[in-house]
Scaffold this motif. Structure first.
Motif, PDB file in Angstrom:
ATOM      1  N   HIS A   1      50.144  62.680  14.695  1.00 61.19           N
ATOM      2  CA  HIS A   1      51.344  63.636  14.513  1.00 61.19           C
ATOM      3  C   HIS A   1      52.139  63.687  15.833  1.00 61.19           C
ATOM      4  O   HIS A   1      51.534  63.522  16.942  1.00 61.19           O
ATOM      5  N   VAL A   2      53.405  64.016  15.555  1.00 65.16           N
ATOM      6  CA  VAL A   2      54.393  64.431  16.602  1.00 65.16           C
ATOM      7  C   VAL A   2      55.127  65.677  16.261  1.00 65.16           C
ATOM      8  O   VAL A   2      55.749  65.592  15.213  1.00 65.16           O
ATOM      9  N   ILE A   3      55.010  66.566  17.188  1.00 69.76           N
ATOM     10  CA  ILE A   3      55.394  67.938  16.799  1.00 69.76           C
ATOM     11  C   ILE A   3      56.345  68.347  18.159  1.00 69.76           C
ATOM     12  O   ILE A   3      55.902  68.325  19.320  1.00 69.76           O
ATOM     13  N   CYS A   4      57.798  68.507  18.105  1.00 75.47           N
ATOM     14  CA  CYS A   4      58.386  68.798  19.105  1.00 75.47           C
ATOM     15  C   CYS A   4      59.287  70.127  18.884  1.00 75.47           C
ATOM     16  O   CYS A   4      60.049  70.252  17.686  1.00 75.47           O
ATOM     17  N   ASP A   5      59.293  70.974  19.507  1.00 75.68           N
ATOM     18  CA  ASP A   5      60.124  72.268  19.363  1.00 75.68           C
ATOM     19  C   ASP A   5      59.866  72.987  18.297  1.00 75.68           C
ATOM     20  O   ASP A   5      60.726  73.509  17.448  1.00 75.68           O
ATOM     21  N   GLY A   6      58.635  72.805  17.739  1.00 73.25           N
ATOM     22  CA  GLY A   6      58.075  73.508  16.552  1.00 73.25           C
ATOM     23  C   GLY A   6      58.475  72.821  15.279  1.00 73.25           C
ATOM     24  O   GLY A   6      58.057  73.108  14.130  1.00 73.25           O
ATOM     25  N   GLU A   7      59.137  71.360  15.340  1.00 72.27           N
ATOM     26  CA  GLU A   7      59.519  70.779  14.260  1.00 72.27           C
ATOM     27  C   GLU A   7      58.336  69.476  14.025  1.00 72.27           C
ATOM     28  O   GLU A   7      58.417  68.734  15.195  1.00 72.27           O
ATOM     29  N   ALA A   8      57.841  69.250  12.943  1.00 67.48           N
ATOM     30  CA  ALA A   8      57.082  68.092  12.892  1.00 67.48           C
ATOM     31  C   ALA A   8      58.092  66.849  12.720  1.00 67.48           C
ATOM     32  O   ALA A   8      58.843  66.711  11.535  1.00 67.48           O
ATOM     33  N   TRP A   9      57.986  65.829  13.474  1.00 66.74           N
ATOM     34  CA  TRP A   9      58.628  64.584  13.332  1.00 66.74           C
ATOM     35  C   TRP A   9      57.822  63.500  12.709  1.00 66.74           C
ATOM     36  O   TRP A   9      58.257  62.753  12.006  1.00 66.74           O
ATOM     37  N   LEU A  10      56.383  63.599  12.857  1.00 65.84           N
ATOM     38  CA  LEU A  10      55.444  62.803  12.260  1.00 65.84           C
ATOM     39  C   LEU A  10      54.056  63.526  11.698  1.00 65.84           C
ATOM     40  O   LEU A  10      53.801  64.462  12.687  1.00 65.84           O
ATOM     41  N   ASP A  11      53.588  63.366  10.848  1.00 67.38           N
ATOM     42  CA  ASP A  11      52.416  64.159  10.277  1.00 67.38           C
ATOM     43  C   ASP A  11      52.017  63.195   9.246  1.00 67.38           C
ATOM     44  O   ASP A  11      52.393  63.240   7.905  1.00 67.38           O
ATOM     45  N   THR A  12      51.221  62.145   9.502  1.00 69.41           N
ATOM     46  CA  THR A  12      50.701  61.148   8.591  1.00 69.41           C
ATOM     47  C   THR A  12      50.021  61.991   7.321  1.00 69.41           C
ATOM     48  O   THR A  12      49.744  61.276   6.265  1.00 69.41           O
ATOM     49  N   SER A  13      49.108  63.031   7.680  1.00 66.68           N
ATOM     50  CA  SER A  13      48.257  63.613   6.828  1.00 66.68           C
ATOM     51  C   SER A  13      49.443  64.114   5.510  1.00 66.68           C
ATOM     52  O   SER A  13      48.731  64.314   4.343  1.00 66.68           O
ATOM     53  N   ARG A  14      50.782  64.317   5.710  1.00 74.36           N
ATOM     54  CA  ARG A  14      51.743  64.592   4.775  1.00 74.36           C
ATOM     55  C   ARG A  14      52.686  63.732   4.363  1.00 74.36           C
ATOM     56  O   ARG A  14      53.614  64.000   3.842  1.00 74.36           O
ATOM     57  N   ALA A  15      52.314  62.368   4.808  1.00 74.49           N
ATOM     58  CA  ALA A  15      53.208  61.263   4.553  1.00 74.49           C
ATOM     59  C   ALA A  15      54.583  61.436   5.179  1.00 74.49           C
ATOM     60  O   ALA A  15      55.493  61.327   4.759  1.00 74.49           O
ATOM     61  N   LEU A  16      54.699  62.472   6.105  1.00 77.78           N
ATOM     62  CA  LEU A  16      55.957  62.609   6.865  1.00 77.78           C
ATOM     63  C   LEU A  16      56.130  61.663   8.332  1.00 77.78           C
ATOM     64  O   LEU A  16      55.406  61.764   8.937  1.00 77.78           O
ATOM     65  N   ASP A  17      57.384  61.047   8.110  1.00 76.43           N
ATOM     66  CA  ASP A  17      57.712  60.132   9.278  1.00 76.43           C
ATOM     67  C   ASP A  17      59.087  60.264   9.430  1.00 76.43           C
ATOM     68  O   ASP A  17      59.822  59.317   8.561  1.00 76.43           O
ATOM     69  N   LEU A  18      59.779  61.350  10.107  1.00 76.93           N
ATOM     70  CA  LEU A  18      61.362  61.241  10.086  1.00 76.93           C
ATOM     71  C   LEU A  18      61.812  60.081  10.790  1.00 76.93           C
ATOM     72  O   LEU A  18      61.352  59.373  11.762  1.00 76.93           O
TER      73      LEU A  18
END
Length: 366
Positions: A57-74
């Motif tokens: 995961h990559v989280i910056c300023d409270g926003e998730a930019w990457l979270d592979t557990s949720r298939a999130l990858d901005l």
């Protein structure tokens, strides 16, 4: 409330192995150091969305930019990242002003030119707005790249070897400018560098990477004086690393055996007698026994040896001693050249020093 800083955890097996976790607070500068191929630039690219790790995961300023557990990858353009590349990556056909404006797609068109000019002024380029990259020095191009990175109003600033393409004098000036610039920034700053002196002078904390693994994170002075392991010490090119065995814990001290000698160190009660350890004597922890002028400190871990090398280095003299280490390792220390001359130091001569117990750092072997 969400954490306003940067937090990440990355894992990958290919094309470059990664197993790294880090955090960086707003206004903090974290330097990532390590040998070539350690994964430093890959880590920055993963934060920016230019590299896609297998998990994490990559989280910056409270926003998730990457979270592979949720298939999130901005994608990269949706991450509020200011990235300064090693080669600056400026558009060669654009002026300095236009290069900065090119990063302002989120700003109303009428506001871009004055804001870009203000950013160029902030990095000391007033009057050079209409020059193209080929008309600028390497240091000036680097300043344009920093201004362009800040033009995105980033939530994190990433600097990938930003000073490696300029000469030493320019590098020093740019380092001072970065130190001044960061005082007005309230975002995390990640600096990738191979230069330990640069990291130590600029960073609040350092992260040492090796083969994609984070080995230690600490303030520079702490890491250099108290590395987490012999592996870390070797990667930092720290001298005076030896092996020993814990003997006892007595009188508020830890005693260890080094060859035929017994040394005293600060207490390490977590290491039971018989434990094999590595130990390091830090910079300034080796004190020369002055001829004809003994001091109380000379009774603290006295060690005798034979001088096998004297190397003048500016106003200092680097002295190398054969101290009879069982593994053949040598003890080195530096002192002013006039002190070496006054004490008659010469190759082949006997020499005695003390190893100050508070500078003697003991590390358990894995």
């Amino acid at each position: 409330m969400a954490d306003p800083g940067l937090s990440l955890r990355l894992k990958a097996t290919a094309p470059i192995a990664l197993d790294i976790a880090l955090d960086c607070a707003p206004g903090e500068l974290l330097a990532i150091v390590g040998p070539s191929g350690a994964g430093k630039s890959t880590t920055l690219r993963a934060i920016a969305g230019l590299h896609h790790p297998e998990s994490g995961h990559v989280i910056c300023d409270g926003e998730a930019w990457l979270d592979t557990s949720r298939a999130l990858d901005l994608p990269a353009h949706r991450r509020r990242v200011g990235l300064v590349f090693q080669d600056y990556a400026l558009f060669p056909h654009m002026t300095a002003l236009a290069n900065v404006m090119a990063a302002m797609g989120h700003v109303p068109a009428a506001e871009r030119a004055p804001r870009a000019a203000a950013l160029l002024a902030r990095v000391h380029l007033t009057g050079l707005e209409q020059r193209r990259p080929a008309e600028l020095s390497g240091g000036q191009q680097q300043r344009v790249a920093v201004a362009r990175a800040l033009a995105r109003d980033p939530a994190v600033l990433l600097l990938d070897e930003p000073f490696s393409a300029v000469d030493r004098a320019t590098r020093r000036r740019l380092q001072v400018e970065l130190a001044n610039l960061r005082q007005g920034l309230s975002i995390p700053i990640i600096l990738v560098t191979h230069d330990l002196d640069e990291a130590a002078s600029l960073a609040d904390r350092m992260l040492l990477l090796h083969r994609g693994r984070g080995l230690q994170t600490a303030p520079p002075a702490e890491m250099l004086a108290r590395p987490a392991s012999a592996e870390v010490a070797r990667l930092l090119d720290l001298r005076n690393l030896f092996a020993g065995v814990i003997l006892a814990h007595e009188d508020g001290l830890t005693r260890l055996r080094w060859g035929d000698q017994m040394l005293e160190a600060a207490p390490m009660p977590s290491l039971p007698p018989g434990t094999a350890v590595d130990w390091l004597i830090g910079a300034g922890g080796v004190v020369l026994h002055r001829r004809g002028r003994p001091s109380a400190g000379e009774r603290e871990n006295p060690v005798s040896g034979t001088i096998i090398a004297l190397l003048p280095m500016g106003e200092e003299m680097r002295v190398t001693l054969d101290v009879g280490d069982p593994e053949g390792r040598q003890l080195t220390f530096a002192l002013p050249r006039h002190a070496a001359q006054r004490n008659g130091l010469a190759v082949g001569e006997a020499c005695s020093v003390s190893l100050l117990r508070d500078a003697l750092h003991v590390m358990p072997r894995p």
